[in-house]
Motif scaffolding. Sequence first.
Motif, PDB file in Angstrom:
ATOM      1  N   ASP A  10     -42.283  10.657  26.152  1.00 31.73           N
ATOM      2  CA  ASP A  10     -43.533  11.427  26.351  1.00 31.73           C
ATOM      3  C   ASP A  10     -44.047  12.064  25.250  1.00 31.73           C
ATOM      4  OD1 ASP A  10     -45.510  13.540  26.993  1.00 31.73           O
ATOM      5  OD2 ASP A  10     -44.508  13.582  29.162  1.00 31.73           O
ATOM      6  N   ALA A  11     -45.306  11.276  24.898  1.00 35.99           N
ATOM      7  CA  ALA A  11     -45.705  11.643  23.378  1.00 35.99           C
ATOM      8  C   ALA A  11     -46.449  13.121  23.277  1.00 35.99           C
ATOM      9  CB  ALA A  11     -46.901  10.764  23.203  1.00 35.99           C
ATOM     10  N   THR A  12     -46.695  13.846  24.398  1.00 34.48           N
ATOM     11  CA  THR A  12     -47.146  15.288  24.697  1.00 34.48           C
ATOM     12  C   THR A  12     -45.886  15.964  24.382  1.00 34.48           C
ATOM     13  OG1 THR A  12     -48.624  14.538  26.076  1.00 34.48           O
ATOM     14  CG2 THR A  12     -48.124  16.929  25.904  1.00 34.48           C
ATOM     15  N   LYS A  13     -44.752  15.868  25.048  1.00 40.98           N
ATOM     16  CA  LYS A  13     -43.561  16.333  24.766  1.00 40.98           C
ATOM     17  C   LYS A  13     -43.099  16.383  23.511  1.00 40.98           C
ATOM     18  CE  LYS A  13     -41.983  16.583  29.280  1.00 40.98           C
ATOM     19  NZ  LYS A  13     -40.905  16.157  30.442  1.00 40.98           N
ATOM     20  N   GLY A  14     -43.156  15.072  22.676  1.00 49.71           N
ATOM     21  CA  GLY A  14     -42.838  14.692  21.504  1.00 49.71           C
ATOM     22  C   GLY A  14     -43.600  15.631  20.387  1.00 49.71           C
ATOM     23  N   PHE A  18     -41.840  17.569  17.457  1.00 50.36           N
ATOM     24  CA  PHE A  18     -42.229  17.433  15.991  1.00 50.36           C
ATOM     25  C   PHE A  18     -42.690  18.918  15.456  1.00 50.36           C
ATOM     26  CE2 PHE A  18     -45.265  17.143  12.623  1.00 50.36           C
ATOM     27  CZ  PHE A  18     -44.727  16.196  11.795  1.00 50.36           C
ATOM     28  N   LYS A  19     -43.347  19.683  16.175  1.00 53.40           N
ATOM     29  CA  LYS A  19     -43.727  20.936  15.684  1.00 53.40           C
ATOM     30  C   LYS A  19     -42.644  22.031  15.493  1.00 53.40           C
ATOM     31  CE  LYS A  19     -47.063  24.750  16.482  1.00 53.40           C
ATOM     32  NZ  LYS A  19     -48.010  25.358  17.609  1.00 53.40           N
ATOM     33  N   GLN A  20     -41.387  21.731  16.418  1.00 52.59           N
ATOM     34  CA  GLN A  20     -40.361  22.694  16.412  1.00 52.59           C
ATOM     35  C   GLN A  20     -39.576  22.037  15.213  1.00 52.59           C
ATOM     36  OE1 GLN A  20     -39.024  22.084  20.239  1.00 52.59           O
ATOM     37  NE2 GLN A  20     -40.203  23.889  21.110  1.00 52.59           N
ATOM     38  N   CYS A  25     -41.385  20.363   7.281  1.00 52.43           N
ATOM     39  CA  CYS A  25     -41.267  19.617   6.162  1.00 52.43           C
ATOM     40  C   CYS A  25     -41.946  18.334   6.207  1.00 52.43           C
ATOM     41  CB  CYS A  25     -39.739  18.884   6.117  1.00 52.43           C
ATOM     42  SG  CYS A  25     -38.527  20.338   5.823  1.00 52.43           S
ATOM     43  N   HIS A  26     -42.797  17.654   6.976  1.00 56.63           N
ATOM     44  CA  HIS A  26     -43.591  16.604   7.393  1.00 56.63           C
ATOM     45  C   HIS A  26     -44.946  16.990   7.708  1.00 56.63           C
ATOM     46  CE1 HIS A  26     -40.249  13.857   6.439  1.00 56.63           C
ATOM     47  NE2 HIS A  26     -39.557  14.855   7.178  1.00 56.63           N
ATOM     48  N   GLN A  97     -33.389  12.027  25.233  1.00 58.83           N
ATOM     49  CA  GLN A  97     -34.594  12.382  25.818  1.00 58.83           C
ATOM     50  C   GLN A  97     -35.692  12.956  24.647  1.00 58.83           C
ATOM     51  OE1 GLN A  97     -35.900  10.640  28.666  1.00 58.83           O
ATOM     52  NE2 GLN A  97     -37.791  11.247  27.554  1.00 58.83           N
ATOM     53  N   GLU A  98     -35.184  13.826  24.012  1.00 61.57           N
ATOM     54  CA  GLU A  98     -35.957  14.598  22.863  1.00 61.57           C
ATOM     55  C   GLU A  98     -36.453  13.633  21.865  1.00 61.57           C
ATOM     56  OE1 GLU A  98     -34.449  18.220  21.049  1.00 61.57           O
ATOM     57  OE2 GLU A  98     -34.604  19.196  23.002  1.00 61.57           O
ATOM     58  N   ARG A  99     -35.408  12.934  21.572  1.00 57.11           N
ATOM     59  CA  ARG A  99     -35.651  11.875  20.398  1.00 57.11           C
ATOM     60  C   ARG A  99     -36.666  10.629  20.957  1.00 57.11           C
ATOM     61  NH1 ARG A  99     -30.526   8.545  19.265  1.00 57.11           N
ATOM     62  NH2 ARG A  99     -29.888   9.938  20.786  1.00 57.11           N
ATOM     63  N   ALA A 100     -36.401  10.276  22.135  1.00 58.04           N
ATOM     64  CA  ALA A 100     -37.412   9.234  22.849  1.00 58.04           C
ATOM     65  C   ALA A 100     -38.764  10.081  22.700  1.00 58.04           C
ATOM     66  CB  ALA A 100     -37.150   8.677  24.141  1.00 58.04           C
TER      67      ALA A 100
END
Length: 112
Positions: A10-14, A18-20, A25-26, A97-100
């Motif tokens: 789920d890109a919204t959860k992703g 990413f933010k957390q 660093c990116h 799931q977090e990775r996905a």
Amino acid sequence: MGAEKIPTGDATKGAKVFKQRCAQCHVIDQSGKHKTGPNLYGLIGRKTGQAPGFSYTQANQNKGITWNKDTLWVYLENPSKYIPGTKMVFAGIKKGQERADLIAYLEEECKK
């Protein structure tokens, strides 16, 4: 050795992952500017160690894989195991799931 099935992300959860976990660093934008880690714009489909203007380790430059869902799945679980000698000091994301979700977000945001 069978390939592990990658869950649907789920890109919204992703974006939250990413933010957390990654934004310290990116960045992902067209500026070409880097932080401690390389700018991830254009990551999907790019070979390791190839972001213009970023100083990579030889290990990263020599890995020779192309970033996509499958390679990110393995890398993000344990970066230093996948690319021994990388300077990325990130323990990885163990929860599948977090990775996905993160990969779904990267697939949306990191294309040129």
